[in-house]
Design an enzyme around this catalytic site. Structure first.
Site, mmCIF file in Angstrom:
data_model
loop_
_atom_site.group_PDB
_atom_site.id
_atom_site.type_symbol
_atom_site.label_atom_id
_atom_site.label_comp_id
_atom_site.label_asym_id
_atom_site.label_seq_id
_atom_site.Cartn_x
_atom_site.Cartn_y
_atom_site.Cartn_z
ATOM 1 N N ARG A 229 -16.776 -0.234 -3.231
ATOM 2 C CA ARG A 229 -18.083 0.110 -2.923
ATOM 3 C C ARG A 229 -19.255 -0.500 -3.488
ATOM 4 N NH1 ARG A 229 -15.055 4.952 -2.161
ATOM 5 N NH2 ARG A 229 -15.366 5.749 -0.082
ATOM 6 N N HIS B 29 0.945 -1.154 -0.058
ATOM 7 C CA HIS B 29 0.029 0.005 -0.076
ATOM 8 C C HIS B 29 0.993 1.037 0.084
ATOM 9 C CE1 HIS B 29 -3.337 2.604 0.367
ATOM 10 N NE2 HIS B 29 -3.859 1.862 1.351
ATOM 11 N N TYR C 202 -0.772 7.183 3.508
ATOM 12 C CA TYR C 202 -0.452 6.265 4.483
ATOM 13 C C TYR C 202 1.181 6.537 4.558
ATOM 14 C CZ TYR C 202 -5.293 5.029 5.243
ATOM 15 O OH TYR C 202 -6.606 5.293 5.175
#
Length: 409
Positions: free
Chosen positions: A374, A215, A220
Site C-alpha cells: 500500500r 504463496h 489460500y
C-alpha cells in the site's frame, strides 16, 4: 577522453535502447556508511542493491491470466524509483487457482511473453523481479473488491467468468457464506497441483524472473492445508503437523527441483490465523516457527512473514508492529539454532524511521528485508523519499537526475 567517457551506455539484455542505470536507482552512494536498509544483500545468485521489496499486490486487471501494459506501467514504476526487488502479484498456477476471473496466471506458455516484457523493463533499471506463484483454494472465484463491495457479495458467478462449481480445498468447508463450497481434493488432484506449481516456476524462469515465491498465506490453498481449522482430512494430507504441511513441502521440493540453483526461493506464510482466542487448534506462531526450522533443508532462502486471512473469526489488534513482531519471533528462533533463513517483514511499514529499524543490523532487527504494498501505491518513489528523510545520499534514475529532493541539493 575515451568513448566510454561520453557514451550514453545502453542497458544490457533488453530489446530496446534505454540508458544503463549503474548503479541502480535507490543505491546508496556510500554503502559503507548507509543504514542496513540501503545496504546490498546477496541471496544465492541474486544481489539486491537495497532491502526494499515491493510486495505482491492483486490488481484484478488481467484477462485469461495474461498480464498487460497496465502491469508493465504499474510494476515498472517501482524499479524506476529504486526498489531492489519488484514482485508480480499472486499468479495462479491453474485457471481455477485464481482469486478472481481477472487475476494473473502462468498455467500456459502463452503467458510467458507478457511477463517477460515486464522483467525486461525492470532489468533495464538494474532491479530484480520476483513472481508469487499461487492457488486461491477455497477463496477462488470471487469478484474484484471494488465490485464485491458494491453488491455485498463476494462470489463471482459463471456469467462473469467465475467457476463457483469448481472451487477446491483440502476439505469441503467454505471460507464464508458468500464464498463457494469447495470440492475436497483427491490425492491425485493434489499431486497434479504440485506439478502445476513446478510447471509455472519453469515458465517464470523462461520469462526472466529472478526470484520465485510460493504463496502459503492469507487463506489460500496452501494455508487451507496447513490449518486444522480448514483441513479436516484423515489421510496423509491431514491431521498431524507433518501431514498438514505435506502439500506445502511437496510443492517446495517440486519447485526447487526445476529452478536454477542460483535462483532464490521464497515462501510467504501467515504467521498466525489470529484465532487463538477460540481455544481451538489453529495455525499459530508456534507452528510457523516449527515450519521455519524445516525450510533451509528444503531449499527455501527467505520466509516472508504475513498473517491472517484464513478464518472469519480472526481478531487482529492492528498496531505498527503487529506483523513485524511475528517476523522477529521467527527470526530469533531460527537464528538461535544457527539456521540460514532470511526473514522478510510486511505490514504497516510506511514510516522511514520504522522501516530503518525493522532491518537495522545493530539494533535487534525484526527482519532482513522490508516489504511494502500500500505504501508503494501511495508513493511509488517511496524508496527515494525514505532516503531523503533519513539523509542517505542515493542514486536516482539517470533521466531524473535533475530532480533530487531538496534535502539532497
Amino acid at each position: 577522453m575515451t568513448l566510454s567517457d561520453i557514451e550514453n551506455k545502453a542497458a544490457p539484455g533488453v530489446p530496446y535502447f534505454t540508458p544503463a542505470q549503474e548503479p541502480a536507482a535507490g543505491s546508496a552512494l556510500d554503502p559503507a556508511s548507509a543504514p542496513t536498509l540501503f545496504k546490498p544483500l546477496r541471496i544465492r545468485g541474486v544481489e539486491l542493491h537495497n532491502r526494499f521489496v515491493v510486495s505482491p499486490m492483486c490488481t484484478y486487471s488481467a484477462k485469461d491470466g495474461y498480464l498487460s501494459d497496465f502491469h508493465l506501467v504499474h510494476l515498472g514504476q517501482f524499479a524506476l524509483h529504486g526498489a531492489a526487488l519488484v514482485t508480480v502479484e499472486a499468479t495462479a498456477v491453474e485457471p481455477r487457482g485464481r482469486i478472481s476471473p481477472n487475476d494473473s496466471g502462468l498455467w500456459e506458455d502463452g503467458q510467458i511473453a507478457p511477463l517477460k516484457r515486464i522483467t525486461d523493463f525492470i532489468h533495464s533499471q538494474n532491479s530484480k523481479v520476483s513472481v508469487q506463484l499461487a492457488h486461491a483454494g477455497r477463496k477462488a472465484s470471487t469478484l474484484a473488491p471494488w465490485i464485491g463491495g458494491t453488491v455485498n457479495k463476494a462470489l463471482a458467478p459463471e456469467s462473469v467468468g467465475g467457476w463457483p462449481k469448481d472451487v477446491v480445498g483440502p476439505s469441503a468447508i467454505p471460507f464464508a457464506e458468500d464464498h463457494a463450497s469447495p470440492h475436497e481434493l483427491t490425492v491425485e488432484e493434489i499431486k497434479g497441483i504440485v506439478q502445476s506449481f513446478a510447471d509455472a516456476a519453469v515458465r517464470a524462469i523462461k520469462a526472466g524472473v529472478d526470484v520465485i515465491e510460493i504463496h502459503g498465506a492469507h487463506g489460500y490453498l496452501q494455508t487451507n492445508f496447513l490449518s486444522p481449522t480448514s483441513n479436516k482430512r484423515t489421510d496423509q494430507y491431514g491431521g498431524s503437523f507433518e501431514n498438514r504441511t505435506r502439500f506445502l513441502t511437496e510443492t517446495i521440493q517440486a519447485v526447487r527441483a526445476v529452478i536454477p540453483e542460483e535462483t532464490p526461493l521464497w515462501l510467504r506464510i501467515s504467521g498466525t490465523e489470529w484465532v487463538e482466542w477460540t481455544g481451538e487448534p489453529s495455525w499459530d506462531i508456534n507452528e510457523t516457527i516449527r515450519l521455519a526450522k524445516l525450510l533451509p533443508a528444503l531449499g527455501v532462502d527467505v520466509l516472508d512473514v504475513s498473517s491472517g486471512g484464513n478464518n472469519e473469526k480472526q481478531k487482529i489488534n492492528v498496531t505498527q508492529t503487529f506483523q513485524t513482531d511475528l517476523a522477529r519471533q521467527v527470526r530469533t528462533a531460527v537464528r538461535a539454532e544457527g539456521l540460514n533463513l532470511l526473514i522478510a517483514a510486511v505490514g504497516v511499514i510506511s514510516e522511514s524511521k520504522f522501516a530503518r529499524s525493522v532491518v537495522q543490523e545493530d539494533e535487534e532487527p525484526s527482519a532482513d528485508l522490508v516489504q511494502a504494498a500500500r505504501q508503494f501505491l501511495r508513493e511509488p518513489n517511496w524508496v527515494l523519499g525514505v532516503a531523503g528523510e533519513l539523509g542517505v545520499p542515493v542514486k536516482w534514475a539517470n533521466q531524473y537526475h535533475r530532480a533530487p529532493r531538496r534535502s539532497q541539493l
